[in-house]
Design a protein around this motif. Structure first.
Motif, PDB file in Angstrom:
ATOM      1  N   CYS A  61       0.831  -1.207   0.000  1.00  0.00           N
ATOM      2  CA  CYS A  61       0.000   0.000   0.000  1.00  0.00           C
ATOM      3  C   CYS A  61       0.866   1.257   0.000  1.00  0.00           C
ATOM      4  O   CYS A  61       0.562   2.238  -0.689  1.00  0.00           O
ATOM      5  CB  CYS A  61      -0.933   0.008   1.202  1.00  0.00           C
ATOM      6  SG  CYS A  61      -2.165  -1.309   1.187  1.00  0.00           S
ATOM      7  N   GLY A  62       1.949   1.227   0.774  1.00  0.00           N
ATOM      8  CA  GLY A  62       2.809   2.401   0.867  1.00  0.00           C
ATOM      9  C   GLY A  62       3.411   2.788  -0.466  1.00  0.00           C
ATOM     10  O   GLY A  62       3.421   3.972  -0.845  1.00  0.00           O
ATOM     11  N   VAL A  63       3.898   1.807  -1.219  1.00  0.00           N
ATOM     12  CA  VAL A  63       4.493   2.090  -2.526  1.00  0.00           C
ATOM     13  C   VAL A  63       3.428   2.589  -3.506  1.00  0.00           C
ATOM     14  O   VAL A  63       3.658   3.538  -4.267  1.00  0.00           O
ATOM     15  CB  VAL A  63       5.197   0.827  -3.068  1.00  0.00           C
ATOM     16  CG1 VAL A  63       5.560   0.999  -4.540  1.00  0.00           C
ATOM     17  CG2 VAL A  63       6.440   0.522  -2.248  1.00  0.00           C
ATOM     18  N   ALA A  64       2.253   1.966  -3.489  1.00  0.00           N
ATOM     19  CA  ALA A  64       1.190   2.388  -4.411  1.00  0.00           C
ATOM     20  C   ALA A  64       0.725   3.808  -4.110  1.00  0.00           C
ATOM     21  O   ALA A  64       0.555   4.631  -5.017  1.00  0.00           O
ATOM     22  CB  ALA A  64       0.016   1.418  -4.331  1.00  0.00           C
ATOM     23  N   VAL A 321     -11.052   9.748  -1.610  1.00  0.00           N
ATOM     24  CA  VAL A 321     -10.982   8.912  -0.401  1.00  0.00           C
ATOM     25  C   VAL A 321     -11.427   7.487  -0.718  1.00  0.00           C
ATOM     26  O   VAL A 321     -10.777   6.508  -0.321  1.00  0.00           O
ATOM     27  CB  VAL A 321     -11.856   9.513   0.720  1.00  0.00           C
ATOM     28  CG1 VAL A 321     -11.855   8.604   1.942  1.00  0.00           C
ATOM     29  CG2 VAL A 321     -11.363  10.907   1.093  1.00  0.00           C
ATOM     30  N   LEU A 322     -12.552   7.354  -1.439  1.00  0.00           N
ATOM     31  CA  LEU A 322     -13.064   6.038  -1.812  1.00  0.00           C
ATOM     32  C   LEU A 322     -12.055   5.278  -2.669  1.00  0.00           C
ATOM     33  O   LEU A 322     -11.846   4.068  -2.481  1.00  0.00           O
ATOM     34  CB  LEU A 322     -14.389   6.199  -2.568  1.00  0.00           C
ATOM     35  CG  LEU A 322     -15.066   4.912  -3.056  1.00  0.00           C
ATOM     36  CD1 LEU A 322     -15.496   4.056  -1.873  1.00  0.00           C
ATOM     37  CD2 LEU A 322     -16.259   5.240  -3.956  1.00  0.00           C
ATOM     38  N   THR A 323     -11.409   5.972  -3.587  1.00  0.00           N
ATOM     39  CA  THR A 323     -10.445   5.330  -4.473  1.00  0.00           C
ATOM     40  C   THR A 323      -9.216   4.861  -3.710  1.00  0.00           C
ATOM     41  O   THR A 323      -8.710   3.750  -3.940  1.00  0.00           O
ATOM     42  CB  THR A 323     -10.025   6.296  -5.589  1.00  0.00           C
ATOM     43  OG1 THR A 323     -11.193   6.788  -6.258  1.00  0.00           O
ATOM     44  CG2 THR A 323      -9.125   5.602  -6.591  1.00  0.00           C
ATOM     45  N   VAL A 324      -8.718   5.687  -2.809  1.00  0.00           N
ATOM     46  CA  VAL A 324      -7.562   5.299  -1.997  1.00  0.00           C
ATOM     47  C   VAL A 324      -7.898   4.062  -1.170  1.00  0.00           C
ATOM     48  O   VAL A 324      -7.093   3.117  -1.071  1.00  0.00           O
ATOM     49  CB  VAL A 324      -7.120   6.465  -1.087  1.00  0.00           C
ATOM     50  CG1 VAL A 324      -6.120   6.001  -0.036  1.00  0.00           C
ATOM     51  CG2 VAL A 324      -6.514   7.586  -1.925  1.00  0.00           C
ATOM     52  N   LEU A 325      -9.086   4.044  -0.577  1.00  0.00           N
ATOM     53  CA  LEU A 325      -9.513   2.862   0.183  1.00  0.00           C
ATOM     54  C   LEU A 325      -9.601   1.637  -0.720  1.00  0.00           C
ATOM     55  O   LEU A 325      -9.280   0.513  -0.298  1.00  0.00           O
ATOM     56  CB  LEU A 325     -10.864   3.128   0.844  1.00  0.00           C
ATOM     57  CG  LEU A 325     -10.881   4.163   1.971  1.00  0.00           C
ATOM     58  CD1 LEU A 325     -12.309   4.382   2.465  1.00  0.00           C
ATOM     59  CD2 LEU A 325      -9.985   3.731   3.127  1.00  0.00           C
ATOM     60  N   GLY A 326     -10.016   1.840  -1.967  1.00  0.00           N
ATOM     61  CA  GLY A 326     -10.104   0.734  -2.906  1.00  0.00           C
ATOM     62  C   GLY A 326      -8.750   0.143  -3.253  1.00  0.00           C
ATOM     63  O   GLY A 326      -8.604  -1.076  -3.378  1.00  0.00           O
ATOM     64  N   ILE A 327      -7.736   0.995  -3.401  1.00  0.00           N
ATOM     65  CA  ILE A 327      -6.385   0.509  -3.675  1.00  0.00           C
ATOM     66  C   ILE A 327      -5.859  -0.274  -2.478  1.00  0.00           C
ATOM     67  O   ILE A 327      -5.248  -1.339  -2.628  1.00  0.00           O
ATOM     68  CB  ILE A 327      -5.445   1.679  -4.006  1.00  0.00           C
ATOM     69  CG1 ILE A 327      -5.942   2.435  -5.250  1.00  0.00           C
ATOM     70  CG2 ILE A 327      -4.023   1.180  -4.211  1.00  0.00           C
ATOM     71  CD1 ILE A 327      -6.026   1.594  -6.491  1.00  0.00           C
ATOM     72  N   VAL A 328      -6.106   0.247  -1.276  1.00  0.00           N
ATOM     73  CA  VAL A 328      -5.700  -0.467  -0.064  1.00  0.00           C
ATOM     74  C   VAL A 328      -6.406  -1.819   0.013  1.00  0.00           C
ATOM     75  O   VAL A 328      -5.784  -2.850   0.327  1.00  0.00           O
ATOM     76  CB  VAL A 328      -6.004   0.381   1.190  1.00  0.00           C
ATOM     77  CG1 VAL A 328      -5.750  -0.418   2.466  1.00  0.00           C
ATOM     78  CG2 VAL A 328      -5.159   1.655   1.190  1.00  0.00           C
ATOM     79  N   LEU A 329      -7.698  -1.837  -0.299  1.00  0.00           N
ATOM     80  CA  LEU A 329      -8.459  -3.083  -0.278  1.00  0.00           C
ATOM     81  C   LEU A 329      -7.893  -4.093  -1.271  1.00  0.00           C
ATOM     82  O   LEU A 329      -7.753  -5.286  -0.966  1.00  0.00           O
ATOM     83  CB  LEU A 329      -9.931  -2.798  -0.597  1.00  0.00           C
ATOM     84  CG  LEU A 329     -10.847  -4.021  -0.701  1.00  0.00           C
ATOM     85  CD1 LEU A 329     -10.937  -4.747   0.633  1.00  0.00           C
ATOM     86  CD2 LEU A 329     -12.232  -3.618  -1.189  1.00  0.00           C
TER      87      LEU A 329
END
Length: 416
Positions: A61-64, A321-329
């Motif tokens: 997640c950190g790199v992305a 915010v939703l997109t960032v959460l989606g990448i983390v997911l």
């Protein structure tokens, strides 16, 4: 003096400082435990699950989420979109700190962290994907440090070295884009060696492409998200140029994110079709896959498009915010949720509270460093002694002063 002492105490004992203080103390204690009792003393890792939340969150997640550095600098310096120039320094700083925290977190995850340099200088393994990831991250972190250095050099008043680095901007940007393309995709390639462990809905030969394209989306969304929070808490450190261009950056990056999300959605569907895994959609994992694909890829693409068309900045910021959460997911699904999916529930990995606490500790350290640099160095404004462009009419020459306003939430964080 008693009145001054009480005022200082009141200023220091804010809810934010108290919470941060607790996190730092707990993190320091757990750090001692980690390096005295080993991984077994603080983690739930095992032979079945040697990579846990420190890899899933702190690394993947950190790199992305740090991809905003290469996306913003490429847009500005490679593609010539100078209207995004004001967003470059905050994005580079976020990327530099993001990659620094990735390396910092690796010291917790690696059994013998003092041997991290071995693959590069002692016993190299150039045929290994992990070697390529490590080498690219190592080189890109150095590149980000050089790209960030002009801010520190301006703060220190060192004109000559600052000017030398500024002349290298285009070369550094191109080098950074090449390195980012390689290691963002290679992080996905790491999981290609585990077809029997990763659920078929997430396992695909297109994993490197999935990781790279989604990293671009993460970078664009993080620039919007980070810019929103900075506008909220560091408003007093922004000059008129940054404030004037802020909404344009938000709209432009939202438009780019919408288009990339559409591409990402279709290549995910193509991957599903190529592997003929449609029948898995009728299972429990299939329902969760659809939540990720429809709720965190298709929906943000639609919301970004609507936000740009209607020029609805509030909608765009919440979509970021939703997109960032989606990448983390997605990174969690690939590395944790859908990994070792065939094991019995008792054998599955779930992080200990100490692993989660150390991750929170690392993120908190990054936030504090970002706050210090942003409030002391020219990140959201041009230093008056190094101004490259003439100020617009009515624009002040001086850099903004640190005021009480910067420490208070700005009323229009997620509004127009």
């Amino acid at each position: 003096m008693a009145t001054d002492s009480a005022a200082i105490k009141k200023k220091l004992l804010t809810p934010f400082n108290i919470v941060v203080g607790i996190i730092l103390v707990v993190g320091a204690i757990l750090t001692v435990v980690r390096f005295t009792k080993g991984l077994a003393g603080v983690t739930n890792l095992s032979d079945n699950n040697p990579w846990g939340i420190w890899i899933s969150f702190d690394l993947l997640c950190g790199v992305a989420l740090a991809a905003g550095g290469f996306t913003t600098s490429a847009a500005c310096y490679v593609f010539g979109l100078k209207r995004y120039h004001s967003a470059v320094r905050p994005a580079i700083l976020t990327a530099f700190l993001g990659y620094s925290l990735v390396v910092f977190a690796l010291h917790y995850d690696v059994g013998r962290p003092w041997r991290l340099p071995y693959p590069f200088f002692v016993q190299s393994g150039p045929t290994s994907v992990l070697f390529e990831v490590g080498l690219c991250v190592f080189l890109y972190l150095i590149t980000l440090f050089i790209e960030w250095a002009p801010s520190a050099l301006e703060w220190l008043g060192l004109k000559k070295p600052r000017n030398v680095i500024v002349r290298m901007t285009l070369a550094l940007t191109i080098f950074g884009v090449v390195l980012s393309t390689m290691h963002q995709s290679s992080l996905g390639a790491l999981y290609l060696i585990a077809p029997s462990k990763l659920h078929p809905l997430w396992y695909s030969m297109f994993l490197p492409l999935f990781f790279f394209v989604s990293a671009i989306v993460a970078g664009l969304s993080m620039v919007i998200f980070e810019g929103t929070l900075s506008h909220h808490y560091l408003h007093g450190k922004m000059d008129k140029t940054y404030l004037r261009e802020h909404d344009g950056v938000t709209l432009g990056f939202a438009k780019g994110a919408a288009m990339v999300l559409v591409v990402y959605f279709f290549i995910k569907v193509i991957g599903l079709t190529m592997d003929n895994n449609w029948h898995y959609l009728l299972t429990g994992y299939g329902a969760w896959f659809l939540v990720e694909l429809l709720g965190f890829v298709a929906l943000p693409a639609l919301l970004y498009a609507l936000g740009v068309r209607e020029r609805n900045l509030k909608l765009i910021r919440w979509t970021a915010v939703l997109t960032v959460l989606g990448i983390v997911l997605n990174r969690f699904n690939v590395s944790l949720v859908a990994f070792n999916w065939q094991l019995a529930p008792a054998d599955r990995y779930f992080p200990s509270w100490m692993e989660i606490a150390i991750s929170i500790f690392i993120v908190t350290v990054g936030l504090l460093v970002f706050r210090f640099i942003s409030t002391h160095m020219p990140i959201f404004y041009e230093h008056p002694d190094f101004r490259e462009h003439a100020p617009h009419e009515g624009e002040e020459e001086e850099a903004p002063e640190l005021t009480e306003h910067e420490l208070k939430p700005h009323p229009q964080t997620f509004g127009h």
